[in-house]
Design a protein around this motif. Structure first.
Motif, PDB file in Angstrom:
ATOM      1  N   LEU A 227     -18.545  17.607  24.830  1.00  0.00           N
ATOM      2  CA  LEU A 227     -18.666  19.023  23.924  1.00  0.00           C
ATOM      3  C   LEU A 227     -17.391  18.895  23.461  1.00  0.00           C
ATOM      4  N   ALA A 228     -16.648  17.559  23.320  1.00  0.00           N
ATOM      5  CA  ALA A 228     -15.300  17.685  23.638  1.00  0.00           C
ATOM      6  C   ALA A 228     -15.372  16.890  22.103  1.00  0.00           C
ATOM      7  N   ALA A 229     -16.638  15.793  22.258  1.00  0.00           N
ATOM      8  CA  ALA A 229     -16.682  14.949  20.774  1.00  0.00           C
ATOM      9  C   ALA A 229     -17.651  16.390  19.580  1.00  0.00           C
ATOM     10  N   LEU A 230     -18.184  17.233  20.662  1.00  0.00           N
ATOM     11  CA  LEU A 230     -18.656  18.627  18.918  1.00  0.00           C
ATOM     12  C   LEU A 230     -17.637  19.179  18.514  1.00  0.00           C
ATOM     13  N   HIS A 282     -35.515   6.193  17.515  1.00  0.00           N
ATOM     14  CA  HIS A 282     -35.309   4.591  17.947  1.00  0.00           C
ATOM     15  C   HIS A 282     -34.744   4.103  18.242  1.00  0.00           C
ATOM     16  N   LEU A 283     -33.027   4.779  18.231  1.00  0.00           N
ATOM     17  CA  LEU A 283     -31.817   3.392  18.560  1.00  0.00           C
ATOM     18  C   LEU A 283     -31.612   3.963  19.628  1.00  0.00           C
ATOM     19  N   PRO A 284     -31.085   3.697  20.221  1.00  0.00           N
ATOM     20  CA  PRO A 284     -30.181   3.616  21.472  1.00  0.00           C
ATOM     21  C   PRO A 284     -29.225   4.724  20.837  1.00  0.00           C
ATOM     22  N   ILE A 285     -29.092   6.022  21.673  1.00  0.00           N
ATOM     23  CA  ILE A 285     -27.908   7.110  21.674  1.00  0.00           C
ATOM     24  C   ILE A 285     -26.429   6.413  21.172  1.00  0.00           C
ATOM     25  N   LYS A 286     -25.758   5.845  22.011  1.00  0.00           N
ATOM     26  CA  LYS A 286     -24.466   4.943  21.182  1.00  0.00           C
ATOM     27  C   LYS A 286     -24.519   4.312  20.242  1.00  0.00           C
ATOM     28  N   LEU A 287     -25.312   3.763  19.640  1.00  0.00           N
ATOM     29  CA  LEU A 287     -25.713   2.920  18.467  1.00  0.00           C
ATOM     30  C   LEU A 287     -25.655   3.912  17.491  1.00  0.00           C
ATOM     31  N   ALA A 391     -17.598  11.088  22.573  1.00  0.00           N
ATOM     32  CA  ALA A 391     -18.902  11.068  22.622  1.00  0.00           C
ATOM     33  C   ALA A 391     -19.707   9.811  23.281  1.00  0.00           C
ATOM     34  N   LEU A 392     -18.665   8.643  23.768  1.00  0.00           N
ATOM     35  CA  LEU A 392     -19.087   7.513  23.842  1.00  0.00           C
ATOM     36  C   LEU A 392     -19.396   7.333  25.787  1.00  0.00           C
ATOM     37  N   LEU A 393     -18.331   7.911  26.071  1.00  0.00           N
ATOM     38  CA  LEU A 393     -18.045   8.690  27.162  1.00  0.00           C
ATOM     39  C   LEU A 393     -18.616   9.393  27.921  1.00  0.00           C
ATOM     40  N   PRO A 439     -23.863  -1.531  26.770  1.00  0.00           N
ATOM     41  CA  PRO A 439     -23.414  -2.554  26.288  1.00  0.00           C
ATOM     42  C   PRO A 439     -22.389  -3.056  27.824  1.00  0.00           C
ATOM     43  N   THR A 440     -22.346  -3.809  27.935  1.00  0.00           N
ATOM     44  CA  THR A 440     -21.321  -4.081  29.042  1.00  0.00           C
ATOM     45  C   THR A 440     -20.099  -3.858  28.878  1.00  0.00           C
TER      46      THR A 440
END
Length: 440
Positions: A227-230, A282-287, A391-393, A439-440
């Motif tokens: 929500l903070a990212a939005l 089709h792509l990873p959400i984080k990408l 967003a990534l977190l 990602p690791t």
């Protein structure tokens, strides 16, 4: 019956596989947006009636405050009443309040009626998005929200043109036509949308003394980061209506070019977003998040360069591409990860962040421009990177740590929609395709 094959997530396949309620909701939203005139023309209408500019401006602020409250309340109503009754309440109430606004004359009554109209008009939004999420298979969620965004954008773009035609006859026609559009949407909802009981009741046992309502949303800390990212995204995005025109004016560039930039954004979003979504779903959400926020930030930062019209066009193209890359994924996420009993509130929280960012963004942006000048765009670009980190977190695969769904209370039987399309669980292949390796 909706196909759940991983390959069946194109534009036409998604529409073909959609249930009647989903298609009806898309049509209803388009009709509603085509008739959405009040907020755009309220100031002109009131000043034409003899009110002062300040009085008309405060009335518009009342509408905005009501809209903000309506989204919050709409999330609770979507969970308690279900999408059908929340939409009916919103559309019928809007039609009645529009006529009240048209005929009241006392200024306090204008303020109250406009505030209530803004509130009631927004009640349907969480319900509409919740229904799309509820009745659409997971592998088609991003595409169905892209189509939903298309309906909103087409309606929002065409509405001012239709309004300009109606005004040549009478300002009153704006209110009657918008009220009529709301009633058409109400009829569509009454005929096609499924009846279902309150998910709050069905989830009481599962809550077992835990947080309820919006407190349960806030207890989901990863979702709060999302929500903070939005909020950051919306705060920076709205600068195109506040700080960008000031930048263009101070650079000595004709206002005509500002109109060109805004038209360019709208044209690309309407014509290209569905085609781009065929790839990004089709792509990873984080990408997708990284690509969206990076392009967005670069597009904003480019406005700091004093290179004339060319840099304005390039910057606008970049943040427009960011919008069509990340918009459908970001918009669909809340409904995918929300517990069923809280889907309306999760979606309402997302929409509230957009509204809050749009409300405070112009004031913060113009103040920053006054202090930093054109360099404020560099700050906006860096702010986008902060939003990307949040967003990534906060975002996760729907299958990762997803809250348990609640079972309906057998004491209160639910009427099952004739064409339910929600699969009991997403196939592993679908989840892997949507999110991809982490990602690791």
């Amino acid at each position: 019956m909706v196909s759940e094959r991983p390959g069946d997530d194109g534009i036409w396949a998604t529409l073909r596989d959609s249930s009647v309620p989903v298609r009806a909701m898309l049509v209803g939203v388009l009709v509603n947006r085509l008739g959405a005139f009040l907020q755009v023309f309220l100031v002109l209408f009131l000043t034409n009636r003899g009110f002062t500019d300040v009085e008309a401006g405060f009335a518009l602020a009342c509408y905005g405050a009501g809209s903000f409250a309506g989204i919050v309340l709409g999330g609770a109503l979507a969970d308690r009443l279900g999408p059908r009754y929340a939409t009916l309440l919103s559309m019928i109430g809007t039609a009645l309040l529009l006529i009240v606004v048209l005929y009241v004359r006392a200024l306090p009554a204008v303020y109250v009626s406009v505030l209530l109209c803004g509130l009631v008009a927004q009640l349907y939004r969480p319900a509409a998005a919740a229904l799309l999420s509820e009745l659409t298979p997971q592998h088609q969620q991003v595409m169905i929200y892209a189509i939903y965004r298309l309906m909103i954008n087409v309606g929002t773009t065409a509405a001012p043109l239709l309004a300009a035609l109606l005004i040549t006859f009478s300002y009153d026609l704006l209110f009657w036509v918008e009220a009529g559009a709301a009633l058409v949407y109400a009829v569509i909802a009454a005929i096609t949308l499924p009846r279902r009981k309150s998910s709050d009741k069905s989830g009481k046992a599962a809550l077992d003394g835990g947080p309820k309502g919006y407190r349960a949303v806030l207890a989901d800390r990863r979702f709060v980061l999302y929500l903070a990212a939005l909020f950051i995204n919306s705060l920076v995005y709205i600068q195109y209506v506040s700080t960008l025109p000031l930048t263009i004016q101070d650079a000595g560039i004709a206002t005509f070019w500002y109109s060109i930039l805004i038209s360019l954004n709208g044209f690309i979003v309407i014509t290209c977003e569905l085609l781009v979504t065929k790839v990004t779903q089709h792509l990873p959400i984080k990408l997708v998040v990284i690509a969206g926020f990076t392009l967005f930030g670069i597009g904003q930062a480019l406005y700091a360069l004093p290179l004339g019209v060319a840099i304005l066009v390039i910057g606008t193209l970049l943040w427009t591409i960011a919008e069509i890359v990340g918009g459908p994924t970001m918009m669909s996420y809340a409904g995918v990860v929300a517990p069923e009993r809280l889907r309306g509130r999760y979606i309402s929280s997302m929409q509230t962040m957009f509204s809050l960012g749009a409300a405070v963004g112009p004031a913060l942006g113009t103040a920053g421009y006054h202090l930093l000048g054109r360099n404020v765009w560099l700050l906006f670009g860096l702010t986008c990177l902060v939003g990307m980190v949040f967003a990534l977190l906060g975002m996760r695969r729907p299958t990762d740590s997803e809250p348990a769904r609640t079972e309906p209370d057998p004491a209160e039987p639910e009427e099952t929609p004739p064409t339910s399309t929600t699969p009991p669980a997403a196939p592993a292949a679908v989840a892997d395709r949507q999110e991809g390796p982490q990602p690791t």
